[in-house]
Design a protein around this motif. Structure first.
Motif, PDB file in Angstrom:
ATOM      1  N   ARG A 274       0.830  -1.194   0.000  1.00  0.00           N
ATOM      2  CA  ARG A 274       0.000   0.000   0.000  1.00  0.00           C
ATOM      3  C   ARG A 274       0.868   1.248   0.000  1.00  0.00           C
ATOM      4  N   ARG A 275       1.910   1.257   0.826  1.00  0.00           N
ATOM      5  CA  ARG A 275       2.754   2.439   0.915  1.00  0.00           C
ATOM      6  C   ARG A 275       3.374   2.789  -0.433  1.00  0.00           C
TER       7      ARG A 275
ATOM      8  N   VAL B 175       0.411   4.011  -3.355  1.00  0.00           N
ATOM      9  CA  VAL B 175      -0.188   5.341  -3.344  1.00  0.00           C
ATOM     10  C   VAL B 175       0.623   6.349  -4.152  1.00  0.00           C
TER      11      VAL B 175
ATOM     12  N   SER C 211      -8.263   0.286   6.915  1.00  0.00           N
ATOM     13  CA  SER C 211      -7.627   1.482   7.469  1.00  0.00           C
ATOM     14  C   SER C 211      -7.821   1.551   8.979  1.00  0.00           C
TER      15      SER C 211
ATOM     16  N   TYR D 166      -5.255  -0.869  10.507  1.00  0.00           N
ATOM     17  CA  TYR D 166      -3.952  -0.209  10.536  1.00  0.00           C
ATOM     18  C   TYR D 166      -3.862   0.726  11.736  1.00  0.00           C
TER      19      TYR D 166
ATOM     20  N   ALA E 243      -1.025  10.408  11.451  1.00  0.00           N
ATOM     21  CA  ALA E 243      -1.167  10.752  10.046  1.00  0.00           C
ATOM     22  C   ALA E 243       0.188  10.751   9.353  1.00  0.00           C
TER      23      ALA E 243
ATOM     24  N   SER F 246      -1.157   9.253   5.866  1.00  0.00           N
ATOM     25  CA  SER F 246      -2.539   9.650   5.539  1.00  0.00           C
ATOM     26  C   SER F 246      -2.693  11.142   5.775  1.00  0.00           C
ATOM     27  N   LYS F 247      -3.793  11.674   5.300  1.00  0.00           N
ATOM     28  CA  LYS F 247      -4.123  13.060   5.556  1.00  0.00           C
ATOM     29  C   LYS F 247      -4.906  13.106   6.865  1.00  0.00           C
TER      30      LYS F 247
ATOM     31  N   ASN G  54      -8.580  12.661   6.788  1.00  0.00           N
ATOM     32  CA  ASN G  54      -9.155  11.337   6.522  1.00  0.00           C
ATOM     33  C   ASN G  54      -9.186  10.441   7.750  1.00  0.00           C
ATOM     34  N   LEU G  55      -8.425  10.834   8.763  1.00  0.00           N
ATOM     35  CA  LEU G  55      -8.424  10.030   9.986  1.00  0.00           C
ATOM     36  C   LEU G  55      -9.654  10.328  10.835  1.00  0.00           C
TER      37      LEU G  55
END
Lengths: 158, 158
Positions: free
Chosen positions: A26-27, A30, B48, B51, B68, B73-74, B77-78
DNA sequence: TATTGTTATACTCTATAACTATA
DNA sequence: TATAGTTATAGAGTATAACAATA
């Protein structure tokens, strides 16, 4: 595209995910997908449209369902992509056997294909710049092995 | 999950995409992500969220923005993920420095974490079943190299 | 009836812009 | 002003179910 260029996880933080196939995949995915978007976005194409044009160009006259099988997409998801590419005059839909539709690239599509091929080449060259040919091939083989295992994955098995 | 288990591309069709980093990465990612969905879906978790729980459990009291950064991630989005996990009593939000919020796993979250860890272990074992430890490590190294290159990708460069 | 294609729809993941709150 | 967090929203990709058309 603004990705943190370094491997992250601040001082003193544990990183329990790192090193696992799922997470590393996944890392990497993206930013790679983002690079493709940036590359083909120059020509106002989505990544999936670039894939599609390239595949159809190499298989002129193939049907929509053959494309779906080859690319591993759902036929339903190809509909808007193909419609868009046809509307833009990049590909043609001709009646085929039965209900089938034969897809082919137009002259204008062939011109665009030049850009797409160049884009794929740039991507391949830059993304793989840090790998030897052997390393790259080994990675691709590993990805295929994993892909096969994932396709058979059954979460209910013991 | 119903994926074609074999490598596809019917007899006599060209496969111009195969062998490229971008395409092979996508081809592998899709079923792997689906396998994760199937695994964690048993516990009514999204990938997610799994994770997230795993990372927070290993870093009790970390802030949302640290998560994040670590997960790439942004922060925006968390928010819904954390809200959901808190609502389900799997994690807690405690006031931290300034506006920061310290995240920690609840007892119930720790129980769930057992399921998650087991899930990751099953995934890792089955997806990597066809690879030696060296092959797997080489693949992960290659993915990180590619990830780094993709993070710096600039489509305008010559 | 089996295959092909289409419509409608929903969900996940990612991204950005614009905002609030606190040091 | 800089950092942390939130809201709203958009877009790409994937998935399924239900349907129509054709051999």
């Amino acid at each position: 595209m603004k990705f943190t260029p370094v491997r992250l996880v601040e001082e003193g933080m544990a990183d329990p995910l790192s090193g696992s196939i799922c997470y590393e995949l996944r890392r990497a995915s993206v930013p790679v997908m983002a690079a493709m978007s940036a590359e083909f976005g120059q020509w106002n194409l989505k990544t999936s449209e670039a894939y599609l044009l390239r595949f159809i160009a190499a298989n002129q006259g193939c049907t929509q369902s053959a494309v779906a099988r080859a690319l591993g997409s759902k036929p339903a998801n190809l509909v808007p992509l193909i419609a868009r590419l046809e509307r833009d005059g990049l590909l043609e839909r001709m009646p085929g056997e039965g209900r089938a539709v034969a897809l082919s690239i137009t002259d204008r599509g062939m011109t665009m294909l030049g850009n797409i091929e160049a884009g794929f080449q740039r991507l391949e060259g830059r993304l793989g710049a840090g790998l030897t040919a052997d390393q790259k091939q080994a990675m691709i083989d590993a990805l295929r092995t994993i892909c096969r295992a994932a396709c058979h994955y059954d979460s209910r098995e013991p």
